[in-house]
Design an enzyme around this catalytic site. Structure first.
Site, PDB file in Angstrom:
ATOM      1  N   CYS A 104       0.818  -1.225   0.000  1.00  0.00           N
ATOM      2  CA  CYS A 104       0.000   0.000   0.000  1.00  0.00           C
ATOM      3  C   CYS A 104       0.846   1.266   0.000  1.00  0.00           C
ATOM      4  CB  CYS A 104      -0.942  -0.010   1.190  1.00  0.00           C
ATOM      5  SG  CYS A 104      -2.083  -1.390   1.096  1.00  0.00           S
ATOM      6  N   HIS A 266      -3.671   7.040   1.522  1.00  0.00           N
ATOM      7  CA  HIS A 266      -3.915   5.776   0.827  1.00  0.00           C
ATOM      8  C   HIS A 266      -5.320   5.321   1.201  1.00  0.00           C
ATOM      9  CE1 HIS A 266      -4.049   1.632  -0.156  1.00  0.00           C
ATOM     10  NE2 HIS A 266      -3.938   1.235   1.101  1.00  0.00           N
ATOM     11  N   ASN A 296      -9.999  -0.509  -2.171  1.00  0.00           N
ATOM     12  CA  ASN A 296      -8.581  -0.292  -1.893  1.00  0.00           C
ATOM     13  C   ASN A 296      -7.778  -0.823  -3.084  1.00  0.00           C
ATOM     14  OD1 ASN A 296      -5.911  -0.672  -1.063  1.00  0.00           O
ATOM     15  ND2 ASN A 296      -6.459  -1.215   1.037  1.00  0.00           N
TER      16      ASN A 296
END
Ligand SMILES: CC(C)(COP(=O)(O)OP(=O)(O)OC[C@H]1O[C@@H](n2cnc3c(N)ncnc32)[C@H](O)[C@@H]1OP(=O)(O)O)[C@@H](O)C(=O)NCCC(=O)NCCS
Length: 339
Positions: A104, A266, A296
């Site tokens: 991530c 993020h 995501n």
């Protein structure tokens, strides 16, 4: 940015696993995500679609690019990496291509690497791509629901070039990691670990002196080939590390949260972003979220959000923008930009 046209709603997922739109929205904020077009799109092809737009907006062409950095955890091949595949698709030859695997926080790590290359004068036109195709490899049975409902596919890209203007561009980047709990959010199989770090992942003795420890029949029988996540543990760590690394970037530059035009975290989980916003006492208009539409997208989430925020006029020249990420590893980082 490029996201595939195939929209998959929470209700669509209820048809393949035991979940509900209400559970997903309440815990994650996600309403829908995009999935790559099967057999047609890949991480490299989606990354290149985003790259073409970035090149055009930067007023440059593929031939002028002197280095490629590609961040992903869902590469087309185990090797070679997506950097060279993107290079081939863009028709560029000879220049270096680097793959970054920092989950991530992949975009922040890649941005930091690019920034050092630009500031040292080594390169003048760096193409940074971040893309993911999670949908090809998730566990869509009820067993995998805590992970599968969260992730989506997509790509973002930026072009980095030097500026003579002081206090402009990437002001600073801050990178961290802590591998003590590496398996808390991981996909260890297939891998070359031979069960070294986790006893229950140790494959049976393959009955041959060499090899046989990568993709085993046992692995396929157990269907032990999917990402694993201890969600609550990740959540707890994320809400500490996000604010910490954002403040680190601001403090380093003698700036305050009130100076921030936009924080682009993020897109891990809307609840995490809201927690961070509250902790830092940021106004709604200072934090950008679009996880509701895309889920995501790991390394791609920040450049996708950055692109949408810019297109919506939420980032203007001279604005202070903070990018921050936390994810598997754990790895986390931030970047402060004067747009
Ligand atoms: C994953 C996450 C949404 C799960 O929410 P949670 O409230 O922590 O939920 P838990 O994992 O404790 O599970 C609660 C229950 O919901 C169930 N559940 C899990 N996924 C589900 C789903 N998709 N649909 C319905 N129920 C689900 C669990 O089985 C569990 O049931 P039980 O109580 O009967 O055992 C949350 O932990 C989270 O967002 N963590 C951070 C994850 C993240 O950001 N990852 C990316 C990092 S970059």
């Amino acid at each position: 940015m490029y996201v595939p046209p195939n929209v998959v709603t929470n209700d669509d997922l209820t048809k393949v696993m035991d979940t509900t739109d209400e559970w997903i929205q309440e815990r994650t904020g996600i309403k829908e995500r995009r999935y790559a077009t099967r057999f047609e799109e890949t991480t490299a092809t989606m990354g290149v679609e985003a790259a073409k737009i970035a090149l055009e907006r930067a007023g440059t062409t593929a031939n002028e690019i002197d280095f490629i950095i590609f961040a992903t955890i869902s590469p087309d091949y185990y090797f070679p990496g997506c950097g060279v595949l993107a290079q081939r698709l863009l028709g560029i030859k000879d220049i270096g291509a680097l793959d970054v695997r920092n989950q991530c926080s992949g975009f922040i790590y890649a941005l930091s690497v690019a920034d050092q290359f630009i500031k040292s004068g080594m390169y003048k036109n760096i193409l940074l791509i971040a893309a993911e195709t999670h949908s090809y490899g998730l566990d869509f049975s009820t067993r995998g629901r805590n992970v599968s409902v969260i992730f989506g596919d997509g790509a973002g890209a930026v072009v980095l070039q030097p500026t003579e203007e002081e206090h402009r561009g990437v002001l600073s980047t801050h990178l961290h990691s802590d591998g003590t709990a590496a398996e808390i959010l991981s996909m260890v199989n297939p891998g070359f670990h031979a069960g070294k770090f986790v006893a229950e992942k140790r494959p049976k003795e393959p009955g041959q002196p060499y090899g046989g420890l990568f993709i085993t029949e046992e692995l396929l029988e157990k269907d032990d080939i999917y990402p694993y996540m201890d969600g609550p543990a990740v959540f707890k760590m994320a809400v500490v590390k996000f604010p910490e690394v954002i403040m680190e970037a601001l403090n380093k530059n003698n700036l305050q949260t009130s100076d921030l035009r936009l924080l682009i975290p993020h897109q891990a989980n809307l609840r995490i972003s809201q927690f961070v916003q509250q902790k830092l006492k940021l106004k709604d208009e200072q934090v950008y979220n679009n996880i509701q539409k895309y889920g995501n997208t790991t390394a791609a989430s920040i450049p996708i959000a950055l692109c949408e925020a810019w297109e919506e006029g939420k980032i203007k020249e001279g604005d202070l923008v903070c990018l921050a990420a936390f994810g598997s590893g754990f790895t986390w980082g931030s970047a402060l930009l004067r747009w």
